[in-house]
Scaffold this active site. Sequence first.
Site, PDB file in Angstrom:
ATOM      1  N   GLY A  46       3.166  42.448  30.298  1.00 17.50           N
ATOM      2  CA  GLY A  46       3.389  41.950  28.948  1.00 17.50           C
ATOM      3  C   GLY A  46       3.592  43.107  27.995  1.00 17.50           C
ATOM      4  O   GLY A  46       3.296  44.259  28.333  1.00 17.50           O
ATOM      5  N   GLN A  51       3.245  47.244  19.748  1.00 19.55           N
ATOM      6  CA  GLN A  51       2.999  48.346  20.701  1.00 19.55           C
ATOM      7  C   GLN A  51       4.168  49.336  20.735  1.00 19.55           C
ATOM      8  O   GLN A  51       4.000  50.457  21.221  1.00 19.55           O
ATOM      9  CB  GLN A  51       2.747  47.801  22.108  1.00 19.55           C
ATOM     10  CG  GLN A  51       1.439  47.031  22.228  1.00 19.55           C
ATOM     11  CD  GLN A  51       1.223  46.513  23.633  1.00 19.55           C
ATOM     12  OE1 GLN A  51       1.750  45.468  24.003  1.00 19.55           O
ATOM     13  NE2 GLN A  51       0.468  47.236  24.426  1.00 19.55           N
ATOM     14  N   CYS A  95      -4.411  47.430  29.216  1.00 16.25           N
ATOM     15  CA  CYS A  95      -3.494  47.430  28.075  1.00 16.25           C
ATOM     16  C   CYS A  95      -2.673  48.711  28.137  1.00 16.25           C
ATOM     17  O   CYS A  95      -3.234  49.793  28.334  1.00 16.25           O
ATOM     18  CB  CYS A  95      -4.290  47.368  26.767  1.00 16.25           C
ATOM     19  SG  CYS A  95      -3.245  47.304  25.297  1.00 16.25           S
ATOM     20  N   LEU A  96      -1.360  48.559  27.960  1.00 15.08           N
ATOM     21  CA  LEU A  96      -0.495  49.738  28.025  1.00 15.08           C
ATOM     22  C   LEU A  96      -0.779  50.680  26.860  1.00 15.08           C
ATOM     23  O   LEU A  96      -0.424  51.855  26.917  1.00 15.08           O
ATOM     24  CB  LEU A  96       0.981  49.305  28.038  1.00 15.08           C
ATOM     25  CG  LEU A  96       1.392  48.476  29.265  1.00 15.08           C
ATOM     26  CD1 LEU A  96       2.813  47.950  29.110  1.00 15.08           C
ATOM     27  CD2 LEU A  96       1.258  49.286  30.555  1.00 15.08           C
ATOM     28  N   HIS A 137      -3.522  37.707  25.344  1.00 16.03           N
ATOM     29  CA  HIS A 137      -3.648  39.149  25.082  1.00 16.03           C
ATOM     30  C   HIS A 137      -2.496  39.624  24.179  1.00 16.03           C
ATOM     31  O   HIS A 137      -2.706  40.377  23.222  1.00 16.03           O
ATOM     32  CB  HIS A 137      -3.642  39.880  26.429  1.00 16.03           C
ATOM     33  CG  HIS A 137      -3.655  41.376  26.377  1.00 16.03           C
ATOM     34  ND1 HIS A 137      -4.684  42.128  26.887  1.00 16.03           N
ATOM     35  CD2 HIS A 137      -2.742  42.277  25.904  1.00 16.03           C
ATOM     36  CE1 HIS A 137      -4.419  43.416  26.717  1.00 16.03           C
ATOM     37  NE2 HIS A 137      -3.232  43.531  26.131  1.00 16.03           N
ATOM     38  N   GLU A 138      -1.270  39.148  24.473  1.00 17.10           N
ATOM     39  CA  GLU A 138      -0.098  39.588  23.692  1.00 17.10           C
ATOM     40  C   GLU A 138      -0.118  39.015  22.275  1.00 17.10           C
ATOM     41  O   GLU A 138       0.218  39.718  21.317  1.00 17.10           O
ATOM     42  CB  GLU A 138       1.207  39.208  24.415  1.00 17.10           C
ATOM     43  CG  GLU A 138       1.385  39.803  25.800  1.00 17.10           C
ATOM     44  CD  GLU A 138       1.121  41.290  25.885  1.00 17.10           C
ATOM     45  OE1 GLU A 138       1.339  42.011  24.896  1.00 17.10           O
ATOM     46  OE2 GLU A 138       0.644  41.740  26.950  1.00 17.10           O
ATOM     47  N   HIS A 141      -2.265  40.975  20.078  1.00 20.49           N
ATOM     48  CA  HIS A 141      -1.620  42.192  19.547  1.00 20.49           C
ATOM     49  C   HIS A 141      -0.922  41.895  18.219  1.00 20.49           C
ATOM     50  O   HIS A 141      -0.883  42.736  17.322  1.00 20.49           O
ATOM     51  CB  HIS A 141      -0.583  42.727  20.536  1.00 20.49           C
ATOM     52  CG  HIS A 141      -1.121  43.665  21.583  1.00 20.49           C
ATOM     53  ND1 HIS A 141      -1.755  44.851  21.279  1.00 20.49           N
ATOM     54  CD2 HIS A 141      -1.089  43.609  22.942  1.00 20.49           C
ATOM     55  CE1 HIS A 141      -2.100  45.480  22.396  1.00 20.49           C
ATOM     56  NE2 HIS A 141      -1.716  44.745  23.420  1.00 20.49           N
TER      57      HIS A 141
HETATM   58  O1  K1U Z   1      -0.136  44.203  26.386  1.00 17.86           O
HETATM   59  C1  K1U Z   1      -0.181  45.095  27.200  1.00 17.86           C
HETATM   60  O2  K1U Z   1      -0.654  46.175  26.897  1.00 17.86           O
HETATM   61  C2  K1U Z   1       0.311  44.884  28.607  1.00 17.86           C
HETATM   62  C3  K1U Z   1      -0.796  44.555  29.579  1.00 17.86           C
HETATM   63  C4  K1U Z   1      -0.910  43.044  29.680  1.00 17.86           C
HETATM   64  C5  K1U Z   1      -2.139  42.474  30.305  1.00 17.86           C
HETATM   65  C6  K1U Z   1      -2.669  42.942  31.482  1.00 17.86           C
HETATM   66  C7  K1U Z   1      -3.800  42.360  32.037  1.00 17.86           C
HETATM   67  C8  K1U Z   1      -4.385  41.297  31.408  1.00 17.86           C
HETATM   68  C9  K1U Z   1      -3.869  40.844  30.234  1.00 17.86           C
HETATM   69  C10 K1U Z   1      -2.747  41.411  29.681  1.00 17.86           C
HETATM   70  C11 K1U Z   1      -0.436  45.162  30.928  1.00 17.86           C
HETATM   71  O3  K1U Z   1       0.548  44.838  31.493  1.00 17.86           O
HETATM   72  S1  K1U Z   1      -1.504  46.337  31.607  1.00 17.86           S
HETATM   73  C12 K1U Z   1      -0.773  46.705  33.182  1.00 17.86           C
HETATM   74  C13 K1U Z   1      -0.977  45.666  34.205  1.00 17.86           C
HETATM   75  O4  K1U Z   1      -1.810  44.787  34.039  1.00 17.86           O
HETATM   76  C14 K1U Z   1      -0.158  45.640  35.435  1.00 17.86           C
HETATM   77  C15 K1U Z   1       0.702  46.661  35.744  1.00 17.86           C
HETATM   78  C16 K1U Z   1       1.452  46.611  36.898  1.00 17.86           C
HETATM   79  C17 K1U Z   1       1.342  45.565  37.762  1.00 17.86           C
HETATM   80  C18 K1U Z   1       0.494  44.549  37.469  1.00 17.86           C
HETATM   81  C19 K1U Z   1      -0.264  44.578  36.301  1.00 17.86           C
HETATM   82 ZN    ZN Z   2      -2.225  45.239  25.358  1.00 15.23          ZN
END
Ligand code: K1U
Ligand code: ZN
Length: 173
Positions: A46, A51, A95-96, A137-138, A141
């Site tokens: 996401g 972000q 979270c990225l 989660h998004e 944000h």
């Molecule tokens: O919003 C963001 O920062 C993105 C975030 C979204 C998220 C992850 C987990 C739970 C809720 C919301 C991410 O994508 S973090 C990276 C991640 O979860 C992932 C990366 C590669 C493969 C699978 C998952």
């Molecule tokens: Zn996030």
Amino acid sequence: MPIRPILIHPDPRLKKEAEKVHDLDDELIALADDMLETMYDAPGIGLAAPQVGVLQRLIVLDCVKDESEPPQPLVMFNPEVVLSSDDTSVYEEGCLSIPEQYAEVTRPAEVKVRWIDRAGNEQERDFEGLWSTCVQHEIDHLNGKLFIDYLSPMKRQMMTRKSQKLKRERARV
Ligand code: K1U
Ligand code: ZN
């Protein structure tokens, strides 16, 4: 600018409320497409416009983790949770904008979300499982809320310090 730099916490732009989108112009569509590319590149499941430093109510997501399955990208303008279940689920979120750190967050297990899609049409759909966690989660944000805001002040402070350190290290190279 297909791959956009992702802001790292702490950053004041990640704590602000994003503005509603009014006209789906070419610039916003290009932003949505860039965000999808940025999300896949990260990689993530996401991404929300704040972000990448844009304070507009736009999120993208694709929670298909298995690379052998076809992608299911979703672009949502002005997404709103219109119904939340009473039952909850716990997921270890990342979270990225807070790289390399994870924590369990409890949220409603199912949500109904209404949004405007990339073609300008209103959509409404129920989400469960990882899709539900991710869309909540998004949307957080867009309201200046991070997953660490659900944690104890001590845990939040610890994760903020780690993120600040990582941000400084990345700025040095
Ligand atoms: O919003 C963001 O920062 C993105 C975030 C979204 C998220 C992850 C987990 C739970 C809720 C919301 C991410 O994508 S973090 C990276 C991640 O979860 C992932 C990366 C590669 C493969 C699978 C998952
Ligand atoms: Zn996030």
